[in-house]
Enzyme design. Sequence first.
Site, PDB file in Angstrom:
ATOM      1  N   SER A 273       0.802  -1.219  -0.192  1.00 27.82           N
ATOM      2  CA  SER A 273       0.061   0.048  -0.066  1.00 27.82           C
ATOM      3  C   SER A 273       0.875   1.330  -0.021  1.00 27.82           C
ATOM      4  CB  SER A 273      -0.899   0.033   1.216  1.00 27.82           C
ATOM      5  OG  SER A 273      -1.767   1.175   1.359  1.00 27.82           O
TER       6      SER A 273
ATOM      7  N   TYR B  14      -2.176  -0.802  10.508  1.00 27.00           N
ATOM      8  CA  TYR B  14      -2.184  -1.289   8.951  1.00 27.00           C
ATOM      9  C   TYR B  14      -0.909  -0.834   8.533  1.00 27.00           C
ATOM     10  CZ  TYR B  14      -3.689  -1.125   4.275  1.00 27.00           C
ATOM     11  OH  TYR B  14      -3.779  -1.499   3.129  1.00 27.00           O
TER      12      TYR B  14
HETATM   13  P1  NAP Z   1     -11.386  -6.168   0.317  1.00 24.82           P
HETATM   14  O1  NAP Z   1     -12.178  -5.614  -0.812  1.00 24.82           O
HETATM   15  O2  NAP Z   1     -11.654  -5.896   1.663  1.00 24.82           O
HETATM   16  O3  NAP Z   1     -10.982  -7.667  -0.143  1.00 24.82           O
HETATM   17  C1  NAP Z   1     -10.139  -8.330   1.056  1.00 24.82           C
HETATM   18  C2  NAP Z   1      -9.801  -9.669   0.277  1.00 24.82           C
HETATM   19  O4  NAP Z   1      -8.916 -10.308   1.605  1.00 24.82           O
HETATM   20  C3  NAP Z   1     -10.723 -10.480   0.380  1.00 24.82           C
HETATM   21  O5  NAP Z   1     -10.870 -11.616  -0.499  1.00 24.82           O
HETATM   22  C4  NAP Z   1     -10.909 -11.016   1.752  1.00 24.82           C
HETATM   23  O6  NAP Z   1     -11.494 -12.601   1.509  1.00 24.82           O
HETATM   24  C5  NAP Z   1      -9.580 -11.497   1.736  1.00 24.82           C
HETATM   25  N1  NAP Z   1      -9.047 -11.774   3.235  1.00 24.82           N
HETATM   26  C6  NAP Z   1      -9.124 -10.829   4.434  1.00 24.82           C
HETATM   27  N2  NAP Z   1      -8.678 -11.308   5.425  1.00 24.82           N
HETATM   28  C7  NAP Z   1      -8.287 -12.649   4.943  1.00 24.82           C
HETATM   29  C8  NAP Z   1      -7.659 -13.658   5.792  1.00 24.82           C
HETATM   30  N3  NAP Z   1      -7.441 -13.740   7.181  1.00 24.82           N
HETATM   31  N4  NAP Z   1      -7.260 -14.607   5.053  1.00 24.82           N
HETATM   32  C9  NAP Z   1      -7.626 -14.785   3.996  1.00 24.82           C
HETATM   33  N5  NAP Z   1      -8.241 -13.915   3.114  1.00 24.82           N
HETATM   34  C10 NAP Z   1      -8.665 -12.713   3.786  1.00 24.82           C
HETATM   35  O7  NAP Z   1      -9.964  -5.291   0.181  1.00 24.82           O
HETATM   36  P2  NAP Z   1      -9.101  -4.781  -0.972  1.00 24.82           P
HETATM   37  O8  NAP Z   1      -9.402  -3.373  -1.012  1.00 24.82           O
HETATM   38  O9  NAP Z   1      -9.322  -5.720  -2.187  1.00 24.82           O
HETATM   39  O10 NAP Z   1      -7.578  -5.072  -0.335  1.00 24.82           O
HETATM   40  C11 NAP Z   1      -6.895  -6.115  -0.996  1.00 24.82           C
HETATM   41  C12 NAP Z   1      -5.437  -5.850  -0.724  1.00 24.82           C
HETATM   42  O11 NAP Z   1      -4.989  -4.468  -1.176  1.00 24.82           O
HETATM   43  C13 NAP Z   1      -5.290  -5.533   0.915  1.00 24.82           C
HETATM   44  O12 NAP Z   1      -3.981  -6.387   1.158  1.00 24.82           O
HETATM   45  C14 NAP Z   1      -5.029  -4.163   1.149  1.00 24.82           C
HETATM   46  O13 NAP Z   1      -4.256  -3.766   2.079  1.00 24.82           O
HETATM   47  C15 NAP Z   1      -4.666  -3.616  -0.091  1.00 24.82           C
HETATM   48  N6  NAP Z   1      -4.656  -2.192  -0.498  1.00 24.82           N
HETATM   49  C16 NAP Z   1      -5.977  -1.957  -0.737  1.00 24.82           C
HETATM   50  C17 NAP Z   1      -6.169  -0.559  -1.219  1.00 24.82           C
HETATM   51  C18 NAP Z   1      -7.539  -0.174  -1.467  1.00 24.82           C
HETATM   52  O14 NAP Z   1      -7.726   1.090  -1.765  1.00 24.82           O
HETATM   53  N7  NAP Z   1      -8.529  -0.912  -1.671  1.00 24.82           N
HETATM   54  C19 NAP Z   1      -5.125   0.304  -1.015  1.00 24.82           C
HETATM   55  C20 NAP Z   1      -3.888  -0.157  -0.805  1.00 24.82           C
HETATM   56  C21 NAP Z   1      -3.782  -1.365  -0.520  1.00 24.82           C
HETATM   57  P3  NAP Z   1     -12.480 -13.089   2.589  1.00 24.82           P
HETATM   58  O15 NAP Z   1     -13.276 -11.826   3.212  1.00 24.82           O
HETATM   59  O16 NAP Z   1     -13.213 -14.118   2.044  1.00 24.82           O
HETATM   60  O17 NAP Z   1     -11.691 -13.651   3.675  1.00 24.82           O
END
Ligand code: NAP
Length: 257
Positions: free
Chosen positions: A143, A157
């Site tokens: 991130s 985080y």
């Molecule tokens: P999201 O829409 O909430 O999706 C998160 C994913 O991670 C889901 O598939 C969830 O699946 C899975 N997950 C969460 N806890 C887990 C666990 N304990 N074991 C296995 N799977 C788990 O979030 P996102 O925005 O796509 O984020 C994905 C990644 O991108 C993260 O690492 C986040 O830090 C990073 N990121 C996101 C953003 C953003 O703006 N969206 C920005 C910077 C970085 P289940 O609920 O089925 O477990």
Amino acid sequence: MFTSISGRSVLVTGGTKGIGKGLAAAFAAEGANVVITGRDREAGEQAAAELTAKGGTVSFVPGDVSSAQDCAAAVAAAQERHGGLDIVCANAGIFPAATLAEMTAQELEEVLGVNLKGTFYIVQAALPALQRSGRGRVIVTSSITGPVTGYTGWSHYGASKAGQLGFMRSAALELARSGITVNAVMPGNIATEGLADLGEDYIATMEASIPLKRLGSIEDIASAALFFATEEAGYITGQTLVIDGGQTVPESLEAMG
Ligand code: NAP
């Protein structure tokens, strides 16, 4: 343009929705064979069915990345289903907010356990298979928050996301002799289910502070991850790519002109 990655075996953690589902879709569209993991069985089965209906080879394995055992099971499933494992996307992550004054030990443990330890566990579990692949790739979803910026309520985080980069650099050195590259994408604010949960005010403030004036899409991240997975990116390791619409560039709102 790039050599095809069709037929490669890919494992995406946190592939049930958001960026991870986008990564799975992008790899599947290139002809790769994809396994996604996550805790939510219904969402996982649904995501796999949806991507399969679009012509991809995508299946789901339930699992929590904060469990080394679950990570081993996900890797085993990918190998069984697709005859090996070439590419691992360590993407699963959570971003609950808590100020330092209010954060409990359990909340801290959970964020570090999923985001940071989960990255270790999945890569450790995949190591023998990636070594056998001969063209192994690890792509970590970090991130901008933590490595580049800070945000009130996200010290745990941010630490987990900066920690992933510390992991990534040393892992890149350890794995280089096996021809495995380890790189990280650093998303800014990407329109996902998880981000939507942060609310409309958060999203409006973010859009205003992004020079390109929009949130990123999951495809924006998937394109960068796909690049790291190509043959042509085979000489890049231990590196990061910020994909944030320029958000981390201006010194202030006025600086954007
Ligand atoms: P999201 O829409 O909430 O999706 C998160 C994913 O991670 C889901 O598939 C969830 O699946 C899975 N997950 C969460 N806890 C887990 C666990 N304990 N074991 C296995 N799977 C788990 O979030 P996102 O925005 O796509 O984020 C994905 C990644 O991108 C993260 O690492 C986040 O830090 C990073 N990121 C996101 C953003 C953003 O703006 N969206 C920005 C910077 C970085 P289940 O609920 O089925 O477990």
